[in-house]
Design a protein around this motif. Structure first.
Motif, PDB file in Angstrom:
ATOM      1  N   THR A 117     -63.166  69.292  20.092  1.00  0.00           N
ATOM      2  CA  THR A 117     -64.081  68.019  20.745  1.00  0.00           C
ATOM      3  C   THR A 117     -64.585  67.166  19.607  1.00  0.00           C
ATOM      4  O   THR A 117     -64.965  67.584  18.556  1.00  0.00           O
ATOM      5  CB  THR A 117     -65.218  68.906  21.589  1.00  0.00           C
ATOM      6  OG1 THR A 117     -65.968  67.672  22.155  1.00  0.00           O
ATOM      7  CG2 THR A 117     -66.310  69.396  20.803  1.00  0.00           C
ATOM      8  N   GLU A 118     -64.390  65.765  20.257  1.00  0.00           N
ATOM      9  CA  GLU A 118     -65.076  64.752  19.536  1.00  0.00           C
ATOM     10  C   GLU A 118     -66.724  65.026  19.522  1.00  0.00           C
ATOM     11  O   GLU A 118     -67.082  65.525  20.517  1.00  0.00           O
ATOM     12  CB  GLU A 118     -64.754  63.472  19.978  1.00  0.00           C
ATOM     13  CG  GLU A 118     -63.326  63.192  19.832  1.00  0.00           C
ATOM     14  CD  GLU A 118     -62.954  61.805  20.506  1.00  0.00           C
ATOM     15  OE1 GLU A 118     -62.416  60.761  20.083  1.00  0.00           O
ATOM     16  OE2 GLU A 118     -63.006  61.864  21.848  1.00  0.00           O
ATOM     17  N   PRO A 119     -67.456  64.565  18.623  1.00  0.00           N
ATOM     18  CA  PRO A 119     -68.908  64.350  18.654  1.00  0.00           C
ATOM     19  C   PRO A 119     -69.323  63.782  20.290  1.00  0.00           C
ATOM     20  O   PRO A 119     -68.793  63.086  20.755  1.00  0.00           O
ATOM     21  CB  PRO A 119     -69.344  63.602  17.784  1.00  0.00           C
ATOM     22  CG  PRO A 119     -68.312  63.600  16.503  1.00  0.00           C
ATOM     23  CD  PRO A 119     -67.038  63.705  17.288  1.00  0.00           C
ATOM     24  N   TYR A 163     -68.737  65.114  22.901  1.00  0.00           N
ATOM     25  CA  TYR A 163     -67.295  64.723  23.985  1.00  0.00           C
ATOM     26  C   TYR A 163     -66.729  63.226  23.955  1.00  0.00           C
ATOM     27  O   TYR A 163     -66.333  62.891  24.914  1.00  0.00           O
ATOM     28  CB  TYR A 163     -67.582  65.081  25.416  1.00  0.00           C
ATOM     29  CG  TYR A 163     -68.046  66.377  25.412  1.00  0.00           C
ATOM     30  CD1 TYR A 163     -67.053  67.461  25.324  1.00  0.00           C
ATOM     31  CD2 TYR A 163     -69.242  67.303  25.990  1.00  0.00           C
ATOM     32  CE1 TYR A 163     -67.242  68.737  25.015  1.00  0.00           C
ATOM     33  CE2 TYR A 163     -69.417  68.265  25.981  1.00  0.00           C
ATOM     34  CZ  TYR A 163     -68.355  69.311  25.595  1.00  0.00           C
ATOM     35  OH  TYR A 163     -68.729  70.506  25.793  1.00  0.00           O
ATOM     36  N   GLY A 164     -66.998  62.639  22.808  1.00  0.00           N
ATOM     37  CA  GLY A 164     -66.408  61.307  22.453  1.00  0.00           C
ATOM     38  C   GLY A 164     -67.160  60.154  23.039  1.00  0.00           C
ATOM     39  O   GLY A 164     -66.545  58.956  23.344  1.00  0.00           O
ATOM     40  N   VAL A 209     -70.996  70.611  19.483  1.00  0.00           N
ATOM     41  CA  VAL A 209     -70.915  69.449  20.410  1.00  0.00           C
ATOM     42  C   VAL A 209     -71.320  68.325  19.558  1.00  0.00           C
ATOM     43  O   VAL A 209     -70.715  67.206  19.537  1.00  0.00           O
ATOM     44  CB  VAL A 209     -71.405  69.664  21.944  1.00  0.00           C
ATOM     45  CG1 VAL A 209     -71.590  68.256  22.378  1.00  0.00           C
ATOM     46  CG2 VAL A 209     -70.600  70.548  22.594  1.00  0.00           C
ATOM     47  N   HIS A 222     -72.227  72.441  25.900  1.00  0.00           N
ATOM     48  CA  HIS A 222     -71.147  73.213  24.941  1.00  0.00           C
ATOM     49  C   HIS A 222     -70.371  74.446  25.736  1.00  0.00           C
ATOM     50  O   HIS A 222     -71.074  74.873  26.791  1.00  0.00           O
ATOM     51  CB  HIS A 222     -71.696  73.735  23.696  1.00  0.00           C
ATOM     52  CG  HIS A 222     -72.469  74.871  23.740  1.00  0.00           C
ATOM     53  ND1 HIS A 222     -72.466  76.167  24.252  1.00  0.00           N
ATOM     54  CD2 HIS A 222     -73.939  75.132  23.735  1.00  0.00           C
ATOM     55  CE1 HIS A 222     -73.290  76.840  24.231  1.00  0.00           C
ATOM     56  NE2 HIS A 222     -74.364  76.420  23.697  1.00  0.00           N
ATOM     57  N   GLY A 276     -69.014  67.911  16.767  1.00  0.00           N
ATOM     58  CA  GLY A 276     -67.422  67.636  16.791  1.00  0.00           C
ATOM     59  C   GLY A 276     -66.748  68.770  16.210  1.00  0.00           C
ATOM     60  O   GLY A 276     -67.115  69.379  14.968  1.00  0.00           O
ATOM     61  N   ASP A 277     -65.586  69.230  16.487  1.00  0.00           N
ATOM     62  CA  ASP A 277     -64.984  70.086  15.640  1.00  0.00           C
ATOM     63  C   ASP A 277     -63.506  69.864  16.121  1.00  0.00           C
ATOM     64  O   ASP A 277     -62.981  68.929  16.909  1.00  0.00           O
ATOM     65  CB  ASP A 277     -65.317  71.391  16.059  1.00  0.00           C
ATOM     66  CG  ASP A 277     -64.945  72.170  17.436  1.00  0.00           C
ATOM     67  OD1 ASP A 277     -64.503  71.441  18.383  1.00  0.00           O
ATOM     68  OD2 ASP A 277     -65.471  73.347  17.611  1.00  0.00           O
TER      69      ASP A 277
END
Ligand SMILES: *[C@@H]1O[C@H](CO)[C@@H](O)[C@H](O)[C@H]1NC(C)=O
Ligand SMILES: *[C@@H]1O[C@H](CO)[C@@H](O)[C@H](O)[C@H]1NC(C)=O
Ligand SMILES: *[C@@H]1O[C@H](CO)[C@@H](O)[C@H](O)[C@H]1NC(C)=O
Length: 272
Positions: free
Chosen positions: A90-92, A94-95, A83, A74, A86-87
């Motif tokens: 960022t996606e959970p 980092y995607g 992380v 993070h 997600g928020d």
């Protein structure tokens, strides 16, 4: 000696510390055992401190299949939960999970306030204790789960990229090869792109890659990617530049999908 960890740092930088060529895959001691770690939060002890990390297993975890292990760190003032869940930035993880085809185990460790900036959680690595924490996490995970120990990676945004770079450098140092993927916005006010280019050029020299001149620029609202040629075998280097600020949420024109996850995956999946 520390175990190899292929690291990706960032602003988005993937780095790898090991010689990846001609190495027989090493399977962790957790292979073949019923898993004793499941999805969610766990703790590991480093330097006398009990700290949290969150793990995500692939669907239908197979105890006999050696998986990639991917650390996702993070940023400053972020958290393992941010992380993992997600928020808005960022996606959970980092995607990465949706593009990983269930071939990887993801871990998001919690930083700490101690030694960090402005009373916010980060990765100051005071006395090397964040690195000890990573080692403790790896030991715990690899005793419980089946990991291909030649396929450990690290990535993160901002401060999370810095700790990834530090982890990679421990195995190599700036003069040694570190396979890396780095992604950066031209309008970054927090970590200006000039600094990112300097780090990139250090790594390109270490890896023996042929630089590209003149400096590449984004194509308007579409990012530009350079896959460098001439690099030492096993130490690829990729640079992606976009017009935008300090964020992992950047998406190219015509898309809402951040480019980071799929780009990271394309880079790291060349190791197998
Ligand atoms: C690791 O596990 C895989 C899958 O079970 C196996 O094919 C491979 O031979 C193992 N590697 C080593 C070095 O034992
Ligand atoms: C740090 O994170 C908290 C909680 O997510 C947020 O309320 C706060 O505004 C952030 N601080 C800074 C300086 O960004
Ligand atoms: C996903 O992984 C499975 C094996 O677990 C493989 O058969 C399949 O081809 C993979 N799909 C892609 C798109 O790579």
């Amino acid at each position: 000696m520390r175990p190899h960890l292929h690291s990706l740092a960032a602003w988005a930088l993937v780095a790898s510390t090991g010689d990846l060529t001609g190495v027989l895959a090493a399977n962790s001691s957790g292979c073949g055992k019923e898993p004793t770690i499941t999805d969610g939060p766990h703790t590991a002890v480093a330097n006398g401190k009990t700290r949290e990390f969150i793990i995500k297993l692939p669907a239908n975890y197979d105890k006999n299949r050696p998986y990639r292990l991917i650390f996702t760190f993070h940023p400053l003032n972020g958290s393992a939960r941010q992380v993992a869940n997600g928020d808005s930035s960022t996606e959970p993880f980092y995607g990465l999970p949706p593009v990983s085809n269930n071939s990887a185990i993801f871990v998001s460790p919690n930083g700490q306030v101690a030694g960090s900036v402005g009373g916010m959680m980060g990765w100051a690595n005071a006395g090397g204790e964040d690195v000890l924490f990573v080692d403790a996490i790896m030991e715990k995970i690899e005793a419980a789960l089946c990991i291909n120990q030649d396929l450990r990676f690290s990535t993160g945004f901002s401060y999370g990229g810095a700790i990834s770079y530090a982890l990679a450098s421990l195995g190599g140092g700036p003069k040694s090869p570190i396979a890396f993927y780095q992604q950066h916005g031209t309008g970054d006010q927090v970590l200006p792109i000039s600094g990112a280019r300097q780090v990139r050029d250090i790594l390109l020299r270490a890896n023996g890659c042929t630089p590209v001149t003149p400096e590449v620029t984004p194509n308007g609202a579409t990012s530009t990617q350079v896959v460098y040629k001439g690099c030492k075998e096993g130490f690829p280097a990729t640079w992606v530049v976009f017009n935008g600020p300090h964020t992992p949420a950047y998406a190219d024109a015509g898309s809402v999908k951040p480019i980071g996850g799929p780009n990271f995956w394309n880079f790291l999946s060349q190791f197998e």
